[in-house]
Design a protein around this motif. Sequence first.
Motif, PDB file in Angstrom:
ATOM      1  N   ASP A  54      64.313  -5.937  16.786  1.00 26.00           N
ATOM      2  CA  ASP A  54      64.255  -4.487  16.846  1.00 26.00           C
ATOM      3  C   ASP A  54      65.380  -3.943  15.974  1.00 26.00           C
ATOM      4  OD1 ASP A  54      63.879  -1.889  17.447  1.00 26.00           O
ATOM      5  OD2 ASP A  54      64.213  -2.052  19.600  1.00 26.00           O
ATOM      6  N   TYR A  55      65.001  -3.209  14.927  1.00 28.10           N
ATOM      7  CA  TYR A  55      66.012  -2.805  13.944  1.00 28.10           C
ATOM      8  C   TYR A  55      65.992  -1.293  13.784  1.00 28.10           C
ATOM      9  CZ  TYR A  55      68.901  -3.043   9.764  1.00 28.10           C
ATOM     10  OH  TYR A  55      69.930  -2.908   8.863  1.00 28.10           O
ATOM     11  N   LYS A  56      67.168  -0.707  13.710  1.00 25.64           N
ATOM     12  CA  LYS A  56      67.312   0.721  13.462  1.00 25.64           C
ATOM     13  C   LYS A  56      68.127   0.915  12.194  1.00 25.64           C
ATOM     14  CE  LYS A  56      67.176   2.127  18.340  1.00 25.64           C
ATOM     15  NZ  LYS A  56      67.906   2.788  19.439  1.00 25.64           N
ATOM     16  N   ASN A 106      59.206   4.160  15.019  1.00 15.08           N
ATOM     17  CA  ASN A 106      59.589   5.560  15.198  1.00 15.08           C
ATOM     18  C   ASN A 106      60.313   6.065  13.951  1.00 15.08           C
ATOM     19  OD1 ASN A 106      59.759   7.977  16.500  1.00 15.08           O
ATOM     20  ND2 ASN A 106      61.395   7.370  17.923  1.00 15.08           N
ATOM     21  N   ASN A 185      72.818   6.935  15.506  1.00 19.47           N
ATOM     22  CA  ASN A 185      73.107   5.646  16.153  1.00 19.47           C
ATOM     23  C   ASN A 185      74.621   5.408  16.250  1.00 19.47           C
ATOM     24  OD1 ASN A 185      72.252   3.325  17.465  1.00 19.47           O
ATOM     25  ND2 ASN A 185      72.190   2.103  15.602  1.00 19.47           N
ATOM     26  N   GLN A 241      63.183   3.399  13.033  1.00 14.41           N
ATOM     27  CA  GLN A 241      63.179   2.218  13.899  1.00 14.41           C
ATOM     28  C   GLN A 241      61.923   1.403  13.635  1.00 14.41           C
ATOM     29  OE1 GLN A 241      63.375   3.162  18.051  1.00 14.41           O
ATOM     30  NE2 GLN A 241      63.566   1.023  18.693  1.00 14.41           N
ATOM     31  N   TYR A 242      62.114   0.111  13.395  1.00 17.76           N
ATOM     32  CA  TYR A 242      60.983  -0.778  13.160  1.00 17.76           C
ATOM     33  C   TYR A 242      61.326  -2.157  13.696  1.00 17.76           C
ATOM     34  CZ  TYR A 242      63.843  -2.132   9.136  1.00 17.76           C
ATOM     35  OH  TYR A 242      64.877  -2.554   8.341  1.00 17.76           O
ATOM     36  N   GLU A 243      60.335  -3.022  13.759  1.00 14.35           N
ATOM     37  CA  GLU A 243      60.559  -4.390  14.207  1.00 14.35           C
ATOM     38  C   GLU A 243      59.837  -5.363  13.293  1.00 14.35           C
ATOM     39  OE1 GLU A 243      59.123  -4.618  18.217  1.00 14.35           O
ATOM     40  OE2 GLU A 243      57.071  -5.106  17.589  1.00 14.35           O
ATOM     41  N   ASP A 336      70.248  -8.552  17.922  1.00 15.07           N
ATOM     42  CA  ASP A 336      69.366  -7.419  17.616  1.00 15.07           C
ATOM     43  C   ASP A 336      67.891  -7.767  17.766  1.00 15.07           C
ATOM     44  OD1 ASP A 336      71.512  -5.715  17.031  1.00 15.07           O
ATOM     45  OD2 ASP A 336      71.597  -6.426  14.962  1.00 15.07           O
TER      46      ASP A 336
END
Length: 579
Positions: A54-56, A106, A185, A241-243, A336
């Motif tokens: 999960d990365y922002k 998102n 963030n 935000q993506y994964e 993460d």
Amino acid sequence: MKKYQILHKVLSLRRILMLSAVIVLFTLLGALPIRGFATNGGAVTTADKTYAFDYKTHMPWVGASNSLFKASFNIPSPGTSTIDGDRYQGTLAFTKLPNSDYRLLNVLPYLDSPTFTITNSGGAIAASGSYTWDEALQAWVLPNPLIDNTSTSIDTSQALNGIAGIKIYMTGASTGFMPLSTLKNDSTLLGTRPVFLLGDIAGLTPNLVQNVPFNLYQERAYNGDPNKWHAFNFNVPALVQYEYDGQVRGSNPEDQLGLVPGGAAHFESEVNLSSPQKITVDMVWQISKDKGLSFDDIPESLTNSEGDKVIKKTLDFISDISDEGSLYRLKITPIDSKNKEPIYTEPAVLTFKTESLSFNIHYVLNGGSNHPANPLTYTYGRGISNFEGPQREGYIFTGWTDKDGNSIANIPTDAQGDKTLYANWQASSYKINYVLNGGENSDKNPNTYIYGQGIARFEKATRQGYTFIGWTDQKGEKIEAISVEEQGDKTLYAHWEKVAVVSNENEDTKAGKEFEKNKASDSIKKSQNSATSVSSESRKELDSLPQTGEKERFSLYILGVIILVALSAPQVKKYLTKL
């Protein structure tokens, strides 16, 4: 005959099938890797797993080129003059892009850091600068006072079109406010910012354009002056935000076998990380001292992959005997990632040569003889559960101790080094019983004696009218002392001699004769009642005491009784025959 032949064939076929099954079984056992220590308490036992990371990220401008989405703004100019300021009806066009490596979750665009430029008839700049955020108004406001390029101070506390000062703000059904700490963030940031609400990004269809309408209001500082043009610019950064999936693998370390305590131990695992972008993991070696029931981190071995895709993670140390049988594995924890569970390599074992784990046991017996079951050696990791007691004549074993007197009941499994056990003894104590035969013992005569000490002498007992003539055992042997070598309980018998009574002939002649007559009569009665036996106490007196005239008379009485019995025997026999 055929029946037997068919049976023989069936039995032969059964043997062939059984033999084939055995061969297949042994083949499988030989082909399968056997690890006796692959126990991880229910955790993942192979270091190969796919994680969703999960990365922002914070994009400074949503219109920038990227592989996740496209975004653009359309704000027609000039705006429409209203009592709330000049209204601009804008549209944000958003398109989610197809991407096999990343899953967009998102996007939160937000309005930030607008700037202004005031020009004279669209030519020379009259004033310029940046709006500042007013949390109470939830809008951006011009500096007050505003100093233009001619050094003129302009009051901006009241707008010329609008109601609460010179400001810029945004409204609309797809707008709202969110904490700046979330958008950037950064937990240290305060305040809010107006945002564009794009809805469920994860559920959007790729390549489908989403048009998000919004209203932007600007209040002017100059009114009615056609030579003053008031323009503004703004940035629209976004929290994105993506994964994506990343695979983490780690090779199993090799067993360290046949080491010698103090030798170098080496375990190694190669960690491989693969993903669309760099990922990191924490790596730490773990040890188990209980055959894999539980594992503990080795803190000094903790490192991070730091973005490298291939890492050789080693564990090197100087072995100690306490490491015997310990298990070592590598724990790998992704950073993460949405699923936080670490993965583990298969554990490897450390063992030493058998002879290096064996130690001697010495026994200091202090005069005793050891029990044949007591071992002369012990092995680290096994120890000795208990020791048998040695023996020593005349002594009671009270336990094993070390040289400092500390009790030793066993050797624990984690003990090491040669051991010396000292036998401890207590001399045996025995009872002394006294048969006084009517007398009274001396207070100085002991009731017990200790082996190795004995009794040097015994005191006399006393009895009224008698003289004490000595102690004997039950066999009549005289006892005057107990030697240091003797053992066992003892019984001492007191022996007496009656004291003779001296009387006056003139005064006591009659009484003396009467006494002798009564005594003779009593003796005859006793002889008649018991012709063949005497009491044990009288027999002891007869055996051990000197003969007296009274004893001789008693013997004559017995002899007379025997003669009478012999003479009457034929008559008794004749009488019995008649019956």
